[in-house]
Design a protein around this motif. Structure first.
Motif, mmCIF file in Angstrom:
data_model
loop_
_atom_site.group_PDB
_atom_site.id
_atom_site.type_symbol
_atom_site.label_atom_id
_atom_site.label_comp_id
_atom_site.label_asym_id
_atom_site.label_seq_id
_atom_site.Cartn_x
_atom_site.Cartn_y
_atom_site.Cartn_z
ATOM 1 N N ARG A 2 9.620 -1.644 3.800
ATOM 2 C CA ARG A 2 8.518 -2.028 4.389
ATOM 3 C C ARG A 2 8.523 -3.409 4.432
ATOM 4 O O ARG A 2 7.611 -3.992 5.396
ATOM 5 C CB ARG A 2 7.195 -1.675 3.255
ATOM 6 C CG ARG A 2 6.935 -0.133 3.289
ATOM 7 C CD ARG A 2 5.501 0.034 2.465
ATOM 8 N NE ARG A 2 5.680 -0.724 1.247
ATOM 9 C CZ ARG A 2 6.266 0.167 0.054
ATOM 10 N NH1 ARG A 2 6.619 1.431 0.336
ATOM 11 N NH2 ARG A 2 6.409 -0.248 -1.184
ATOM 12 N N ALA A 136 0.652 2.213 2.777
ATOM 13 C CA ALA A 136 0.653 1.366 4.080
ATOM 14 C C ALA A 136 0.063 2.340 4.933
ATOM 15 O O ALA A 136 0.480 3.377 5.085
ATOM 16 C CB ALA A 136 2.226 1.221 4.596
ATOM 17 N N ASP A 160 1.186 -3.333 2.964
ATOM 18 C CA ASP A 160 2.128 -2.980 1.927
ATOM 19 C C ASP A 160 1.305 -2.753 0.586
ATOM 20 O O ASP A 160 0.560 -3.803 0.274
ATOM 21 C CB ASP A 160 2.981 -4.237 1.753
ATOM 22 C CG ASP A 160 4.219 -3.904 1.009
ATOM 23 O OD1 ASP A 160 4.140 -3.263 0.160
ATOM 24 O OD2 ASP A 160 5.250 -4.638 1.157
#
Length: 313
Positions: A2, A136, A160
Motif C-alpha cells: 500500500r 484501505a 492506509d
C-alpha cells in the motif's frame, strides 16, 4: 504494497511497535480479531456525545479531543508526554458543559492519556469498534469536537490502515482536522484517535487505532505502567511480506529461530504485507502471549512460535 515512496525500515523494539505477539495460522490467514481486551463498553445512544474536548493545566496549550470510555468518568485522549499524572484537567462535553477532571496517567510512547472526571453523571461512553478490520478505501466519519452545531462530523476515506508513524502503526485518512478528532464508522463505532495531521499538497490525519488505545488506557486506569510487546526484529518491506533485516541478539525472535532474510507473511492468522501490518497486530496484544509467526525462508513456508516480552526501556 500500500505504501509508495522511499524505502523505510521498522525497528520493532517499542511496545507499540514491538513485533512479537499473536498466534499465526498461515493456512487461512484473515484480519478478524477478538474484541479489545477491555471491559465491556456501554453503547452510546448518540455516538457523538461520547466525544469530548480535554484541556490539561489550564494553560490552553495542552488540549485535544478524546472520548469517554466508561461510566466511571474515564476519558482517553492523545496529548503529549509533557502531561503528568495528577495534573488538573477539564473536560468539555456535548452541550458545552465543562467538568473538572484529573490526569490518571500517560503513556509516553504512544501519547495515550487518561483523565477522570470528578462527577461523571450523565457521561455517555463510546462504542469501540475493531480497528484491525479497517481496510484501505473504507469510508469513515470524523468527529472534530463534542456533539453540537459546531462539531458536524467530517467524511473521510482510509488511505492506509497501518502506516508507520515513528514507531507506531496508525490509521491514515484523507482529512486533517486541525484539532484532532475521533475516527469512527458511519454508525458511530470508534476506530481511532487522531493525534497528528499533515496539510498542504496531501492532507492526512493519523489516528492511533482504538485497539491500542483501549489496551493502554486499561493499564493506566489499573494503575499499571503500560507494557508494550516486543519481538526483537528489524524489518523492511519486501516482496511477499515483511522482510527480517536484523534479529536482536537474545530477543524472543532469535530464541524462536528467526533469521535475517526470513519473510514474515502472517501473524496471529492475519496477513502481513509489510512491516506496518505486523506492527498493527502486535501493538494491540498482551505481553507474555505465545504467538505463531508464519514466514518463508529460501522459498519454503515455515512457522515459529514466539513469546512476546515487554519492550526494554
Amino acid at each position: 504494497m500500500r505504501r509508495t515512496g522511499g524505502r523505510w525500515i521498522a525497528v520493532l523494539a517499542l511496545g507499540a511497535v514491538a513485533a512479537g505477539c499473536g498466534p499465526a495460522e498461515p493456512a487461512s490467514p484473515d484480519r478478524s480479531l477478538p474484541p479489545p481486551p477491555t471491559a465491556t463498553r456501554q453503547v452510546a445512544a448518540d455516538p457523538w456525545h461520547a466525544v469530548v474536548a480535554v484541556e490539561v493545566g489550564g494553560s490552553g496549550l495542552t488540549r485535544g479531543l478524546g472520548m469517554v470510555l466508561d461510566e466511571g468518568g474515564h476519558v482517553v485522549t492523545g496529548l503529549s508526554a509533557d502531561v503528568a499524572a495528577g495534573q488538573p484537567a477539564t473536560v468539555t462535553v456535548a452541550g458545552g458543559a465543562t467538568l473538572d477532571a484529573e490526569v490518571v496517567g500517560v503513556d509516553s510512547r504512544t501519547g495515550v492519556t487518561v483523565v477522570r472526571v470528578s462527577d461523571p453523571t450523565g457521561l455517555v461512553p463510546a462504542t469501540l469498534g475493531d480497528s484491525h478490520l479497517v481496510a484501505a478505501g473504507d469510508e469513515v466519519v470524523v468527529a472534530t469536537g463534542p456533539a453540537g452545531p459546531a462539531a458536524e462530523p467530517l467524511s473521510g476515506t482510509v488511505r492506509d490502515p497501518s502506516v508507520l508513524v515513528g514507531a507506531v502503526s496508525m490509521i491514515e485518512i484523507d482529512v486533517a482536522p486541525r484539532g484532532g478528532g475521533v475516527v469512527a464508522t458511519d454508525d458511530g463505532a470508534a476506530l481511532g484517535l487522531i493525534v497528528s495531521s499533515a496539510t498542504g499538497g496531501r492532507e492526512a490525519g493519523f489516528a492511533l487505532p482504538v485497539t491500542l488505545v483501549a489496551r493502554v488506557a486499561d493499564q493506566l486506569i489499573a494503575g499499571e505502567p503500560p507494557s508494550h510487546p516486543y519481538l526483537g526484529l528489524v524489518l523492511e518491506p519486501g516482496p511477499g511480506g515483511a522482510v527480517v533485516r536484523q534479529v536482536v541478539a537474545g530477543g524472543p525472535a532469535e530464541q524462536a529461530g528467526l533469521r535475517p532474510g526470513d519473510v514474515v507473511t502472517a501473524l496471529d492468522g492475519r496477513v502481513v504485507e509489510d512491516p506496518g501490518d505486523l506492527v498493527a497486530v502486535v501493538q494491540s496484544l498482551d505481553v507474555g502471549r505465545e504467538v505463531a509467526v508464519a514466514f518463508t525462508r529460501d522459498g519454503a513456508e515455515r512457522e515459529a512460535r514466539v513469546t512476546a516480552v515487554a519492550a526494554p526501556d
